[in-house]
Design a protein around this motif. Structure first.
Motif, PDB file in Angstrom:
ATOM      1  N   ALA A  37      17.026   6.630 -39.784  1.00  0.00           N
ATOM      2  CA  ALA A  37      15.635   6.389 -40.143  1.00  0.00           C
ATOM      3  C   ALA A  37      15.281   4.962 -40.035  1.00  0.00           C
ATOM      4  O   ALA A  37      14.282   4.616 -39.835  1.00  0.00           O
ATOM      5  CB  ALA A  37      15.339   7.072 -41.156  1.00  0.00           C
ATOM      6  N   ALA A  38      15.954   4.358 -40.834  1.00  0.00           N
ATOM      7  CA  ALA A  38      15.729   2.889 -41.380  1.00  0.00           C
ATOM      8  C   ALA A  38      15.885   2.240 -40.003  1.00  0.00           C
ATOM      9  O   ALA A  38      15.060   1.240 -39.889  1.00  0.00           O
ATOM     10  CB  ALA A  38      16.889   2.366 -42.215  1.00  0.00           C
ATOM     11  N   ILE A  39      16.582   2.533 -39.051  1.00  0.00           N
ATOM     12  CA  ILE A  39      16.587   1.991 -37.841  1.00  0.00           C
ATOM     13  C   ILE A  39      15.336   2.208 -37.026  1.00  0.00           C
ATOM     14  O   ILE A  39      14.886   1.308 -36.312  1.00  0.00           O
ATOM     15  CB  ILE A  39      18.073   2.337 -37.019  1.00  0.00           C
ATOM     16  N   ARG A  40      14.857   3.291 -36.865  1.00  0.00           N
ATOM     17  CA  ARG A  40      13.829   3.941 -36.204  1.00  0.00           C
ATOM     18  C   ARG A  40      12.558   3.009 -36.930  1.00  0.00           C
ATOM     19  O   ARG A  40      11.509   2.841 -36.353  1.00  0.00           O
ATOM     20  CB  ARG A  40      13.643   5.421 -36.486  1.00  0.00           C
ATOM     21  N   ALA A  41      12.721   2.794 -38.144  1.00  0.00           N
ATOM     22  CA  ALA A  41      11.469   2.016 -38.870  1.00  0.00           C
ATOM     23  C   ALA A  41      11.396   0.414 -38.302  1.00  0.00           C
ATOM     24  O   ALA A  41      10.237  -0.117 -38.634  1.00  0.00           O
ATOM     25  CB  ALA A  41      11.817   2.116 -40.288  1.00  0.00           C
ATOM     26  N   ILE A  42      12.270   0.043 -37.701  1.00  0.00           N
ATOM     27  CA  ILE A  42      12.354  -1.402 -37.213  1.00  0.00           C
ATOM     28  C   ILE A  42      11.325  -1.323 -36.259  1.00  0.00           C
ATOM     29  O   ILE A  42      11.326  -0.796 -35.044  1.00  0.00           O
ATOM     30  CB  ILE A  42      13.513  -2.002 -36.546  1.00  0.00           C
ATOM     31  N   PRO A  43      10.303  -2.144 -36.111  1.00  0.00           N
ATOM     32  CA  PRO A  43       9.268  -2.109 -35.146  1.00  0.00           C
ATOM     33  C   PRO A  43       9.935  -2.797 -33.936  1.00  0.00           C
ATOM     34  O   PRO A  43      10.629  -3.688 -33.779  1.00  0.00           O
ATOM     35  CB  PRO A  43       8.299  -2.900 -35.654  1.00  0.00           C
ATOM     36  N   ALA A  44       9.171  -2.485 -32.683  1.00  0.00           N
ATOM     37  CA  ALA A  44       9.656  -3.105 -31.191  1.00  0.00           C
ATOM     38  C   ALA A  44       9.245  -4.593 -31.597  1.00  0.00           C
ATOM     39  O   ALA A  44       8.425  -4.994 -32.042  1.00  0.00           O
ATOM     40  CB  ALA A  44       8.790  -2.435 -30.039  1.00  0.00           C
ATOM     41  N   GLY A  45      10.169  -5.372 -31.064  1.00  0.00           N
ATOM     42  CA  GLY A  45      10.192  -6.739 -31.027  1.00  0.00           C
ATOM     43  C   GLY A  45      10.746  -7.506 -32.167  1.00  0.00           C
ATOM     44  O   GLY A  45      10.728  -8.572 -32.210  1.00  0.00           O
ATOM     45  N   GLU A  46      11.057  -6.578 -33.194  1.00  0.00           N
ATOM     46  CA  GLU A  46      11.683  -6.903 -34.423  1.00  0.00           C
ATOM     47  C   GLU A  46      13.187  -6.508 -34.454  1.00  0.00           C
ATOM     48  O   GLU A  46      13.513  -5.729 -33.788  1.00  0.00           O
ATOM     49  CB  GLU A  46      10.899  -6.240 -35.559  1.00  0.00           C
ATOM     50  N   VAL A  47      14.096  -7.284 -35.253  1.00  0.00           N
ATOM     51  CA  VAL A  47      15.229  -6.976 -35.167  1.00  0.00           C
ATOM     52  C   VAL A  47      15.812  -6.966 -36.776  1.00  0.00           C
ATOM     53  O   VAL A  47      14.906  -7.498 -37.774  1.00  0.00           O
ATOM     54  CB  VAL A  47      16.337  -8.151 -34.827  1.00  0.00           C
ATOM     55  N   ALA A  48      16.798  -6.424 -37.248  1.00  0.00           N
ATOM     56  CA  ALA A  48      17.369  -6.307 -38.583  1.00  0.00           C
ATOM     57  C   ALA A  48      18.839  -6.252 -38.428  1.00  0.00           C
ATOM     58  O   ALA A  48      19.539  -5.946 -37.564  1.00  0.00           O
ATOM     59  CB  ALA A  48      16.980  -5.120 -39.294  1.00  0.00           C
TER      60      ALA A  48
END
Length: 169
Positions: A37-48
């Motif tokens: 879920a946390a990964i899906r929450a990363i917006p396109a064009g962003e990274v974490a």
DNA sequence: AATTAGGCTTCGG
DNA sequence: TCCGAAGCCTAAT
């Protein structure tokens, strides 16, 4: 020929039963679900970073668990490519299949990737940083954060036996 | 049951 | 930037 194949079950008494039942499957699935879920929450064009994803999933210190989950992931919709090492570099070995694919996926989203590293935002360390694009203030340096990764030992040798030092970076 | 090898890690020096 | 140490988790011994 099917009578034998379909009916056996793992029952108490079987020595494999204890092993199977002792596994906290539910808890693990839950952690995996939160990580995804946390990964899906990363917006396109962003990274974490892996560690950041773990933190957002409520699992501070379990960066490697995030890596493990990704390694096992089969959901084609999961934006796994938006997860990087804390230093902004792609975790796969340079030149590997995954390395190339991650790079191209990121570039496809407009992320600048050079030599396996994301330029611009070094894998947002915080939500603020991700939302605002830049840290609001110098993080001073006090960050006793690291729960399970890196003990921040400033001196002395380990009192116990030297834990197996894993692969050099 | 205990130990080991390994991995898409991380932090500090 | 590179290296070492520490912590996490699983599969295999």
């Amino acid at each position: 020929m099917d009578s034998k194949l379909r009916t056996w079950r793992l029952l108490p008494g079987d020595d494999r039963y204890a092993t199977a039942m002792s596994k906290p499957t539910a808890a693990k699935d839950d952690a995996a679900a939160r990580i995804r879920a946390a990964i899906r929450a990363i917006p396109a064009g962003e990274v974490a970073g892996y560690g950041e994803v773990a933190r957002r999933a409520g699992l501070p210190g379990r960066a490697r668990l995030v890596a493990r989950i990704l390694g096992q992931n089969e959901d084609p919709d999961l934006p796994w490519h938006r997860v990087l090492r804390s230093d902004g570099r792609i975790a796969f070995p340079e030149g590997s299949k995954g390395f190339r694919e991650q790079g191209q996926r990121l570039r496809a989203e407009g992320v600048r990737v050079e030599a396996g590293r994301v330029r611009g935002q070094r894998a947002a360390a915080t939500l603020d940083e991700q939302m605002w694009g830049v840290p609001m203030a110098p993080p001073a340096k006090a960050k006793p954060r690291r729960a399970r990764t890196s003990p921040a030992k400033h001196s002395a040798a380990p009192s116990k036996a030297p834990a197996r030092a894993k692969r050099p970076g």
